[in-house]
Motif scaffolding. Structure first.
Motif, PDB file in Angstrom:
ATOM      1  N   MET A   1     -12.160   6.556  42.743  1.00 55.89           N
ATOM      2  CA  MET A   1     -13.024   5.686  41.971  1.00 55.89           C
ATOM      3  C   MET A   1     -13.460   4.512  42.841  1.00 55.89           C
ATOM      4  SD  MET A   1     -12.405   3.627  38.411  1.00 55.89           S
ATOM      5  CE  MET A   1     -12.905   4.963  37.347  1.00 55.89           C
ATOM      6  N   ILE A   2     -14.692   4.086  42.635  1.00 59.45           N
ATOM      7  CA  ILE A   2     -15.216   2.901  43.305  1.00 59.45           C
ATOM      8  C   ILE A   2     -14.905   1.693  42.432  1.00 59.45           C
ATOM      9  CG2 ILE A   2     -17.298   1.689  44.058  1.00 59.45           C
ATOM     10  CD1 ILE A   2     -18.531   4.448  44.635  1.00 59.45           C
ATOM     11  N   HIS A   3     -14.355   0.648  43.055  1.00 64.93           N
ATOM     12  CA  HIS A   3     -14.064  -0.602  42.357  1.00 64.93           C
ATOM     13  C   HIS A   3     -14.975  -1.686  42.914  1.00 64.93           C
ATOM     14  CE1 HIS A   3     -10.466   0.941  40.383  1.00 64.93           C
ATOM     15  NE2 HIS A   3     -10.276   1.610  41.513  1.00 64.93           N
ATOM     16  N   VAL A   4     -15.725  -2.323  42.029  1.00 58.01           N
ATOM     17  CA  VAL A   4     -16.604  -3.425  42.392  1.00 58.01           C
ATOM     18  C   VAL A   4     -16.007  -4.693  41.788  1.00 58.01           C
ATOM     19  CG1 VAL A   4     -18.923  -4.394  42.205  1.00 58.01           C
ATOM     20  CG2 VAL A   4     -18.627  -1.905  42.370  1.00 58.01           C
ATOM     21  N   ARG A   5     -15.773  -5.680  42.623  1.00 54.29           N
ATOM     22  CA  ARG A   5     -15.213  -6.952  42.146  1.00 54.29           C
ATOM     23  C   ARG A   5     -16.174  -8.082  42.519  1.00 54.29           C
ATOM     24  NH1 ARG A   5     -11.216  -3.851  43.999  1.00 54.29           N
ATOM     25  NH2 ARG A   5      -9.590  -3.282  42.529  1.00 54.29           N
ATOM     26  N   VAL A   6     -16.525  -8.857  41.511  1.00 54.55           N
ATOM     27  CA  VAL A   6     -17.438  -9.976  41.690  1.00 54.55           C
ATOM     28  C   VAL A   6     -16.667 -11.258  41.397  1.00 54.55           C
ATOM     29  CG1 VAL A   6     -19.608 -11.023  40.946  1.00 54.55           C
ATOM     30  CG2 VAL A   6     -19.337  -8.521  40.867  1.00 54.55           C
ATOM     31  N   HIS A   7     -16.715 -12.199  42.317  1.00 61.41           N
ATOM     32  CA  HIS A   7     -16.087 -13.503  42.122  1.00 61.41           C
ATOM     33  C   HIS A   7     -17.186 -14.550  42.105  1.00 61.41           C
ATOM     34  CE1 HIS A   7     -11.995 -12.018  42.521  1.00 61.41           C
ATOM     35  NE2 HIS A   7     -12.493 -11.199  43.427  1.00 61.41           N
ATOM     36  N   ARG A   8     -17.158 -15.368  41.065  1.00 64.03           N
ATOM     37  CA  ARG A   8     -18.198 -16.380  40.863  1.00 64.03           C
ATOM     38  C   ARG A   8     -17.623 -17.786  40.920  1.00 64.03           C
ATOM     39  NH1 ARG A   8     -22.814 -14.201  38.411  1.00 64.03           N
ATOM     40  NH2 ARG A   8     -22.590 -11.988  37.907  1.00 64.03           N
ATOM     41  N   ARG A  15     -20.166 -15.601  44.728  1.00 63.64           N
ATOM     42  CA  ARG A  15     -19.770 -16.017  46.068  1.00 63.64           C
ATOM     43  C   ARG A  15     -19.150 -14.877  46.848  1.00 63.64           C
ATOM     44  NH1 ARG A  15     -23.317 -18.683  46.746  1.00 63.64           N
ATOM     45  NH2 ARG A  15     -23.486 -20.624  45.647  1.00 63.64           N
ATOM     46  N   THR A  16     -18.476 -13.938  46.163  1.00 61.80           N
ATOM     47  CA  THR A  16     -17.862 -12.815  46.865  1.00 61.80           C
ATOM     48  C   THR A  16     -18.131 -11.538  46.087  1.00 61.80           C
ATOM     49  OG1 THR A  16     -16.089 -14.264  47.629  1.00 61.80           O
ATOM     50  CG2 THR A  16     -15.730 -11.910  47.858  1.00 61.80           C
ATOM     51  N   LEU A  17     -18.502 -10.499  46.820  1.00 63.93           N
ATOM     52  CA  LEU A  17     -18.689  -9.168  46.261  1.00 63.93           C
ATOM     53  C   LEU A  17     -17.868  -8.211  47.107  1.00 63.93           C
ATOM     54  CD1 LEU A  17     -20.149  -7.135  44.394  1.00 63.93           C
ATOM     55  CD2 LEU A  17     -21.975  -7.058  46.100  1.00 63.93           C
ATOM     56  N   THR A  18     -16.937  -7.519  46.460  1.00 62.08           N
ATOM     57  CA  THR A  18     -16.083  -6.565  47.152  1.00 62.08           C
ATOM     58  C   THR A  18     -16.254  -5.198  46.508  1.00 62.08           C
ATOM     59  OG1 THR A  18     -14.472  -8.313  47.567  1.00 62.08           O
ATOM     60  CG2 THR A  18     -13.717  -6.055  47.870  1.00 62.08           C
ATOM     61  N   VAL A  19     -16.467  -4.189  47.328  1.00 60.99           N
ATOM     62  CA  VAL A  19     -16.599  -2.808  46.853  1.00 60.99           C
ATOM     63  C   VAL A  19     -15.608  -1.974  47.650  1.00 60.99           C
ATOM     64  CG1 VAL A  19     -18.149  -0.850  46.532  1.00 60.99           C
ATOM     65  CG2 VAL A  19     -19.046  -3.189  46.369  1.00 60.99           C
ATOM     66  N   SER A  20     -14.754  -1.223  46.942  1.00 63.52           N
ATOM     67  CA  SER A  20     -13.759  -0.412  47.643  1.00 63.52           C
ATOM     68  C   SER A  20     -13.571   0.927  46.949  1.00 63.52           C
ATOM     69  CB  SER A  20     -12.423  -1.163  47.709  1.00 63.52           C
ATOM     70  OG  SER A  20     -11.939  -1.429  46.413  1.00 63.52           O
ATOM     71  N   GLY A  21     -13.102   1.873  47.719  1.00 66.13           N
ATOM     72  CA  GLY A  21     -12.805   3.196  47.188  1.00 66.13           C
ATOM     73  C   GLY A  21     -13.950   4.182  47.382  1.00 66.13           C
ATOM     74  N   HIS A  22     -13.717   5.375  46.889  1.00 68.24           N
ATOM     75  CA  HIS A  22     -14.693   6.458  46.954  1.00 68.24           C
ATOM     76  C   HIS A  22     -14.874   7.030  45.557  1.00 68.24           C
ATOM     77  CE1 HIS A  22     -14.846   6.560  51.329  1.00 68.24           C
ATOM     78  NE2 HIS A  22     -13.542   6.368  51.315  1.00 68.24           N
ATOM     79  N   ALA A  23     -16.082   7.394  45.222  1.00 63.49           N
ATOM     80  CA  ALA A  23     -16.360   7.903  43.877  1.00 63.49           C
ATOM     81  C   ALA A  23     -15.680   9.248  43.628  1.00 63.49           C
ATOM     82  CB  ALA A  23     -17.863   8.033  43.660  1.00 63.49           C
ATOM     83  N   GLU A  24     -15.697  10.112  44.633  1.00 65.01           N
ATOM     84  CA  GLU A  24     -15.185  11.473  44.499  1.00 65.01           C
ATOM     85  C   GLU A  24     -15.896  12.248  43.375  1.00 65.01           C
ATOM     86  OE1 GLU A  24     -10.902  11.397  44.466  1.00 65.01           O
ATOM     87  OE2 GLU A  24     -10.844  10.169  46.285  1.00 65.01           O
TER      88      GLU A  24
END
Length: 109
Positions: A1-8, A15-24
């Motif tokens: 699974m892809i995880h998208v994390r947004v920090h405001r 201010r921060t955008l993090t994307v990790s993982g693979h959708a599969e």
């Protein structure tokens, strides 16, 4: 699974955008979810580099993307936030259609 994390920031600016993982969703090279997410998030630093003077830090490795925006002066803030929010809207549409493969966590929303 892809995880998208947004920090405001408290006022709502990303201010921060993090994307990790693979959708599969499919095999490598055939995964439309991964391809869509990758294209969208990679657009941000490309646009910042070519169209803006905003300072940022960008790190990308297989299955990992991290973008840190530094507070710009003046009008660039609105333009940068419009760009990032547009990408987040498109990612939300992918999440709506492929919820088993992508999850967005938006802190501050």
């Amino acid at each position: 699974m892809i995880h998208v994390r947004v920090h405001r920031e408290p006022q709502g600016s990303v201010r921060t955008l993090t994307v990790s993982g693979h959708a599969e969703y499919a095999e490598k090279g055939q995964d439309i979810v991964c391809a869509g997410v990758s294209a969208l998030v990679q657009m941000i630093p490309i646009a910042l580099e070519r169209l803006s003077s905003v300072r940022y830090r960008f790190v990308q490795r297989s299955g990992n993307f991290r973008l840190r925006l530094f507070s710009p002066d003046g009008a660039d803030e609105n333009e940068v936030q419009f760009l990032v929010e547009s990408v987040l809207c498109a990612l939300a549409e992918i999440e709506n259609n492929y919820a088993a493969f992508i999850k967005i966590e938006d802190k501050g929303r």
